[in-house]
Design a protein around this motif. Structure first.
Motif, PDB file in Angstrom:
ATOM      1  N   GLY A  42      75.307   5.668  91.905  1.00  0.00           N
ATOM      2  CA  GLY A  42      74.790   6.018  89.935  1.00  0.00           C
ATOM      3  C   GLY A  42      73.953   6.928  90.192  1.00  0.00           C
ATOM      4  O   GLY A  42      73.450   7.709  91.467  1.00  0.00           O
ATOM      5  N   ALA A  43      73.247   8.070  89.364  1.00  0.00           N
ATOM      6  CA  ALA A  43      72.088   8.635  89.434  1.00  0.00           C
ATOM      7  C   ALA A  43      70.786   7.986  89.664  1.00  0.00           C
ATOM      8  O   ALA A  43      70.349   8.826  90.727  1.00  0.00           O
ATOM      9  CB  ALA A  43      72.036   8.700  88.095  1.00  0.00           C
ATOM     10  N   TYR A  44      70.981   6.979  89.617  1.00  0.00           N
ATOM     11  CA  TYR A  44      69.170   5.964  90.530  1.00  0.00           C
ATOM     12  C   TYR A  44      69.829   5.803  91.702  1.00  0.00           C
ATOM     13  O   TYR A  44      68.529   5.267  93.034  1.00  0.00           O
ATOM     14  CB  TYR A  44      69.271   4.792  89.367  1.00  0.00           C
ATOM     15  N   ASP A  80      68.454  11.331  98.725  1.00  0.00           N
ATOM     16  CA  ASP A  80      66.951  11.915  99.294  1.00  0.00           C
ATOM     17  C   ASP A  80      66.459  11.184 100.447  1.00  0.00           C
ATOM     18  O   ASP A  80      66.431  12.075 101.872  1.00  0.00           O
ATOM     19  CB  ASP A  80      65.917  12.307  98.386  1.00  0.00           C
ATOM     20  N   LYS A  81      66.038   9.994 100.373  1.00  0.00           N
ATOM     21  CA  LYS A  81      64.891   9.951 101.894  1.00  0.00           C
ATOM     22  C   LYS A  81      65.429   9.782 102.906  1.00  0.00           C
ATOM     23  O   LYS A  81      65.169   9.563 104.408  1.00  0.00           O
ATOM     24  CB  LYS A  81      63.986   8.423 101.286  1.00  0.00           C
ATOM     25  N   LYS A 132      74.027  17.377  91.900  1.00  0.00           N
ATOM     26  CA  LYS A 132      72.915  17.119  92.415  1.00  0.00           C
ATOM     27  C   LYS A 132      72.872  16.451  94.082  1.00  0.00           C
ATOM     28  O   LYS A 132      72.012  16.719  94.996  1.00  0.00           O
ATOM     29  CB  LYS A 132      72.727  15.572  91.502  1.00  0.00           C
ATOM     30  N   VAL A 133      74.080  15.688  94.295  1.00  0.00           N
ATOM     31  CA  VAL A 133      74.214  14.939  95.981  1.00  0.00           C
ATOM     32  C   VAL A 133      74.340  16.406  96.631  1.00  0.00           C
ATOM     33  O   VAL A 133      74.430  16.679  97.903  1.00  0.00           O
ATOM     34  CB  VAL A 133      75.735  14.157  95.536  1.00  0.00           C
ATOM     35  N   GLN A 178      72.535  20.346 100.488  1.00  0.00           N
ATOM     36  CA  GLN A 178      72.208  21.064 101.125  1.00  0.00           C
ATOM     37  C   GLN A 178      70.877  21.910 101.594  1.00  0.00           C
ATOM     38  O   GLN A 178      70.392  22.097 102.464  1.00  0.00           O
ATOM     39  CB  GLN A 178      72.847  22.605  99.747  1.00  0.00           C
ATOM     40  N   LYS A 179      70.336  20.741 100.312  1.00  0.00           N
ATOM     41  CA  LYS A 179      68.481  20.806 101.393  1.00  0.00           C
ATOM     42  C   LYS A 179      68.946  20.530 103.007  1.00  0.00           C
ATOM     43  O   LYS A 179      67.417  21.201 103.435  1.00  0.00           O
ATOM     44  CB  LYS A 179      68.008  19.991 100.099  1.00  0.00           C
TER      45      LYS A 179
END
Length: 342
Positions: free
Chosen positions: A135-137, A143-144, A178-179, A184-185
């Protein structure tokens, strides 16, 4: 099947059921994606930690192992037993949920690193899927995990692209984007992205026509967004789901099950060359298969007239239930269910 199911005590193993699953996968040429997840209570650093992921909710599953050697021994034992038969491994399930993982992101990176080393040592050609948030959460966890270098230990980025129970399949697209931005980041955009679990959870089923529409649209939207695999949850699920693919006998197909089969038929062997929406909610996905072009169309609002371009040279429309009708004139009515225009 998880760690707690397989290693009942430090020196007590149970493989009967997983042996059956693996044999069935070989018989039917259906590869297994095996999650390595959930610490047995005897090995857990948090033996009283709550969980909601297993029948009976035994405690401790979400805790990190108290001794890394226990984890390494588990991974090595399972990988050795099923070498050449299980070749795709996912490290943990939904680690952003405290009921599934009560350790830190650093702990999870450590588990992933050690599992990756052992799995590649035993079977260099196996594929390792990252811990899959949901999910979005789940975005902060991913990220971490990637910021701490977790991406270097996996071949595939896994995610569970669940959206809200009242959200349509089209809500998956911004979450997938977003994923992909996080990939990419942190320099792992070149790795495949798999949706290793998604469906529609909730106490009440959707109307049958919407169930069929949602499963087909979800697959095309994941495909167009760059997701290489999509594992539906679940084929035989009859509890807490809004979409059922089979009847109570786990064999008879529901309208959604038939839609899954038809969608598979349309997708297999095809290349998706384009998928886009218009302002009125009409989606058009262009497929190329052995030199022939066809188009999958639907409208999120339903009941819209679509003019068929001359360039399509289309003569018929195939519905998700497998029925086919001829095109009279130069337009068709497009509903919420995808249709194949050929």
């Amino acid at each position: 099947m998880n760690w707690a199911d397989l290693q009942l005590a430090k020196d007590k193993w149970y493989f009967d059921l997983l042996d059956k699953y693996v044999q069935w996968s070989m018989d039917h040429k259906t590869p297994i994606l095996m999650p390595l997840t959930y610490t047995p209570q005897w090995a857990s650093s948090k033996p009283d930690a709550p969980t909601d992921v297993e029948a009976g909710n035994p405690p401790g599953l979400s805790g990190p192992p108290s001794d890394m050697e226990d984890w390494k021994n588990f991974v090595r034992t399972v990988a050795t037993r099923y070498k050449g038969r299980i070749r795709e491994w996912e490290i943990w399930n939904e680690p952003n949920r405290p009921q599934s993982w009560s350790g830190s992101v650093d702990n999870m990176v450590d588990l992933t690193r050690e599992a990756s080393r052992i799995l590649k040592e035993i079977d260099p050609g196996c594929r390792i899927v990252s811990p899959a948030p949901t999910g979005a959460y789940g975005l902060p966890f991913l990220d971490k995990f990637l910021s701490k270098g977790g991406g270097q230990y996996v071949d595939v980025i896994g995610y569970h692209f669940y959206v809200g129970k009242d959200d349509p399949p089209e809500a998956m697209e911004p979450l997938i984007e977003k994923v992909r931005n996080l990939m990419q980041k942190y320099g792992v955009a070149g790795k495949p992205l798999w949706n290793t679990e998604a469906g529609w959870l909730g106490p009440n089923q959707l109307p049958p026509d919407m169930q069929a529409a949602y499963i087909s649209r979800a697959y095309f939207l994941n495909w167009s967004a760059g997701v290489r695999r999509f594992y539906w949850y679940a084929w035989e699920n009859h509890r807490g789901t809004q979409i059922e693919l089979t009847g109570a006998d786990n064999a008879a197909l529901t309208p959604a099950g038939k839609a899954f089969a038809t969608t598979q038929l349309w997708m297999t062997g095809s290349v998706l060359t384009r998928c886009a929406s218009s302002s009125d909610g009409t989606w058009t996905c262009e497929l190329l298969n052995k030199g022939d072009t066809s188009h999958v169309v639907w409208n999120t609002r339903g009941g819209t007239t679509l003019a068929i371009p001359e360039s399509w040279r289309a003569t018929s429309v195939m519905a998700l239930n497998g029925g086919r009708t001829g095109i009279i004139g130069r337009s068709i009515t497009v509903g919420v269910q995808p249709e194949l225009v050929q």
